[in-house]
Write a protein that holds these residues in place. Structure first.
Motif, mmCIF file in Angstrom:
data_model
loop_
_atom_site.group_PDB
_atom_site.id
_atom_site.type_symbol
_atom_site.label_atom_id
_atom_site.label_comp_id
_atom_site.label_asym_id
_atom_site.label_seq_id
_atom_site.Cartn_x
_atom_site.Cartn_y
_atom_site.Cartn_z
ATOM 1 N N ALA A 53 -19.841 -10.271 -100.779
ATOM 2 C CA ALA A 53 -19.362 -11.602 -101.392
ATOM 3 C C ALA A 53 -17.983 -11.945 -100.976
ATOM 4 N N ASP A 54 -17.774 -13.281 -100.931
ATOM 5 C CA ASP A 54 -16.412 -13.699 -100.571
ATOM 6 C C ASP A 54 -15.279 -13.167 -101.494
ATOM 7 N N THR A 55 -14.210 -12.966 -100.838
ATOM 8 C CA THR A 55 -13.007 -12.339 -101.607
ATOM 9 C C THR A 55 -11.891 -13.302 -101.649
ATOM 10 N N LYS A 56 -11.612 -13.921 -102.993
ATOM 11 C CA LYS A 56 -10.449 -14.873 -103.065
ATOM 12 C C LYS A 56 -8.911 -14.142 -103.011
ATOM 13 N N ILE A 57 -8.415 -14.519 -101.866
ATOM 14 C CA ILE A 57 -7.295 -13.744 -101.711
ATOM 15 C C ILE A 57 -5.725 -14.732 -101.969
ATOM 16 N N GLY A 58 -6.091 -15.795 -102.404
ATOM 17 C CA GLY A 58 -4.660 -16.731 -102.404
ATOM 18 C C GLY A 58 -5.020 -17.927 -103.212
ATOM 19 N N ALA A 59 -3.987 -18.601 -103.655
ATOM 20 C CA ALA A 59 -4.429 -19.738 -104.535
ATOM 21 C C ALA A 59 -3.298 -20.552 -104.401
ATOM 22 N N LEU A 60 -3.262 -22.113 -104.182
ATOM 23 C CA LEU A 60 -2.306 -23.002 -104.160
ATOM 24 C C LEU A 60 -2.471 -24.107 -104.955
ATOM 25 N N LYS A 61 -1.533 -24.482 -105.956
ATOM 26 C CA LYS A 61 -2.019 -25.603 -107.022
ATOM 27 C C LYS A 61 -1.225 -26.685 -106.281
ATOM 28 N N LYS A 62 -1.719 -27.918 -106.498
ATOM 29 C CA LYS A 62 -1.029 -28.998 -105.960
ATOM 30 C C LYS A 62 0.299 -29.614 -106.767
ATOM 31 N N GLY A 63 1.211 -29.714 -106.043
ATOM 32 C CA GLY A 63 2.530 -29.847 -106.176
ATOM 33 C C GLY A 63 3.606 -28.831 -106.143
ATOM 34 N N ASN A 64 3.203 -27.809 -105.937
ATOM 35 C CA ASN A 64 4.206 -26.680 -105.290
ATOM 36 C C ASN A 64 4.893 -27.126 -104.194
ATOM 37 N N GLU A 65 6.212 -26.665 -104.131
ATOM 38 C CA GLU A 65 6.970 -27.246 -103.181
ATOM 39 C C GLU A 65 7.331 -26.264 -102.169
ATOM 40 N N GLN A 66 6.653 -24.983 -101.993
ATOM 41 C CA GLN A 66 6.849 -23.993 -101.168
ATOM 42 C C GLN A 66 6.491 -24.743 -99.604
ATOM 43 N N GLU A 67 7.133 -24.095 -98.735
ATOM 44 C CA GLU A 67 6.751 -24.710 -97.281
ATOM 45 C C GLU A 67 5.645 -24.033 -96.825
ATOM 46 N N TYR A 68 5.453 -22.850 -97.144
ATOM 47 C CA TYR A 68 3.963 -22.161 -96.711
ATOM 48 C C TYR A 68 3.785 -20.938 -97.773
ATOM 49 N N TYR A 69 2.730 -20.409 -97.511
ATOM 50 C CA TYR A 69 2.459 -19.163 -98.437
ATOM 51 C C TYR A 69 2.030 -18.158 -97.545
ATOM 52 N N ALA A 70 2.506 -16.943 -97.819
ATOM 53 C CA ALA A 70 2.230 -15.721 -97.010
ATOM 54 C C ALA A 70 1.181 -14.814 -97.873
ATOM 55 N N VAL A 71 0.085 -14.429 -97.253
ATOM 56 C CA VAL A 71 -0.623 -13.524 -98.118
ATOM 57 C C VAL A 71 -1.123 -12.264 -96.916
ATOM 58 N N ASP A 72 -0.818 -11.169 -97.482
ATOM 59 C CA ASP A 72 -1.102 -9.981 -96.762
ATOM 60 C C ASP A 72 -2.644 -9.779 -96.538
ATOM 61 N N VAL A 73 -3.157 -9.691 -95.453
ATOM 62 C CA VAL A 73 -4.316 -9.852 -95.080
ATOM 63 C C VAL A 73 -4.629 -8.531 -94.116
ATOM 64 N N SER A 74 -3.778 -7.477 -94.216
ATOM 65 C CA SER A 74 -4.058 -6.086 -93.447
ATOM 66 C C SER A 74 -5.269 -5.420 -93.965
ATOM 67 N N THR A 75 -5.591 -5.649 -95.089
ATOM 68 C CA THR A 75 -6.882 -4.975 -95.513
ATOM 69 C C THR A 75 -8.217 -5.469 -94.739
ATOM 70 N N PHE A 76 -8.063 -6.788 -94.168
ATOM 71 C CA PHE A 76 -9.262 -7.573 -93.557
ATOM 72 C C PHE A 76 -9.129 -7.494 -91.990
ATOM 73 N N ALA A 77 -8.035 -6.604 -91.635
ATOM 74 C CA ALA A 77 -7.985 -6.614 -90.081
ATOM 75 C C ALA A 77 -9.203 -5.971 -89.313
ATOM 76 N N THR A 78 -9.792 -5.155 -90.157
ATOM 77 C CA THR A 78 -11.145 -4.324 -89.423
ATOM 78 C C THR A 78 -12.444 -4.899 -90.210
ATOM 79 N N GLY A 79 -13.392 -4.851 -89.401
ATOM 80 C CA GLY A 79 -14.613 -5.192 -90.283
ATOM 81 C C GLY A 79 -15.459 -6.569 -90.141
ATOM 82 N N GLY A 80 -14.592 -7.567 -89.289
ATOM 83 C CA GLY A 80 -15.234 -8.778 -88.868
ATOM 84 C C GLY A 80 -15.048 -9.861 -89.942
ATOM 85 N N TYR A 81 -13.861 -9.814 -90.621
ATOM 86 C CA TYR A 81 -13.761 -10.771 -91.734
ATOM 87 C C TYR A 81 -13.250 -12.177 -90.866
#
Length: 158
Positions: A53-81
Motif C-alpha cells: 500500500a502507498d504510504t503518505k509521508i508528507g502534506a502541504l496545505k495551500k497558502g503555506n509560506e514555506q519555501e520548501y518542505y523537507a521530509v526524512d525518507v531514509s526508511t525508503f532508501a532501500t526496497g525499490g520505493y
C-alpha cells in the motif's frame, strides 16, 4: 581541550547520521495542466512500492509560506520505493483527487539532487515540484455506472 572535544563530538554526530531528506514543494504554476487547478487545496507526498500500500509521508496545505518542505525518507532508501505527489480538494469532508504527479524512484531523485543524504548540505538542495501532473483515470465506479446504464437499456422479452 574541552572545546575541541565538543567540536569533535558534533562533527562525529553529523557524519554518523544516516538521514536522507527529500525537498519538495507544490505551487499553483506546477499543476495548470489538470482539469480543475483552482480547486486544489492540499498536496500529499506518497512513497510507493510494488505489492504494498502507498504510504503518505508528507502534506502541504495551500497558502503555506514555506519555501520548501523537507521530509526524512531514509526508511525508503532501500526496497525499490518511488515517490509521487497527489493533489486533492476537501469539500465538506469529502476527498476529491484532482491529479497526480510523475512517479520518480529514490535513485532518480538522489541523482537529480532532490534527496540529500548529507544533512550538512541543505543549502545545495534542489526542490522537487513533482514534474508533470495528470488527472486520475476513471475509476471502477464510472465503469460500474456505464454497465448499469447498459443493463437499463436492455429490452425485456415478452
Amino acid at each position: 581541550m574541552k572545546k575541541l572535544f565538543i567540536a569533535f563530538a558534533i562533527a562525529s554526530l553529523a557524519l554518523m547520521s544516516q538521514a536522507s531528506y527529500l525537498y519538495w514543494q507544490v505551487q499553483s504554476e506546477d499543476y495548470t495542466t489538470i482539469t480543475e487547478p483552482s480547486k486544489v487545496n492540499t498536496a500529499y507526498l506518497y512513497a510507493k512500492k510494488d505489492g504494498a500500500a502507498d504510504t503518505k509521508i508528507g502534506a502541504l496545505k495551500k497558502g503555506n509560506e514555506q519555501e520548501y518542505y523537507a521530509v526524512d525518507v531514509s526508511t525508503f532508501a532501500t526496497g525499490g520505493y518511488s515517490f509521487y505527489i497527489e493533489l486533492v480538494n476537501y469539500d465538506s469532508g469529502v476527498k476529491d483527487v484532482l491529479g497526480y504527479s510523475e512517479t520518480k524512484s529514490y535513485a532518480e531523485l538522489v541523482s537529480s539532487g532532490y534527496i540529500l543524504e548529507t544533512p550538512l548540505s541543505i543549502t545545495s538542495a534542489n526542490v522537487w515540484h513533482g514534474g508533470a501532473y495528470a488527472a486520475p483515470e476513471p475509476t471502477s465506479g464510472v465503469l460500474m455506472l456505464l454497465g448499469l446504464a447498459g443493463l437499463a437499456l436492455k429490452r425485456r422479452k415478452a
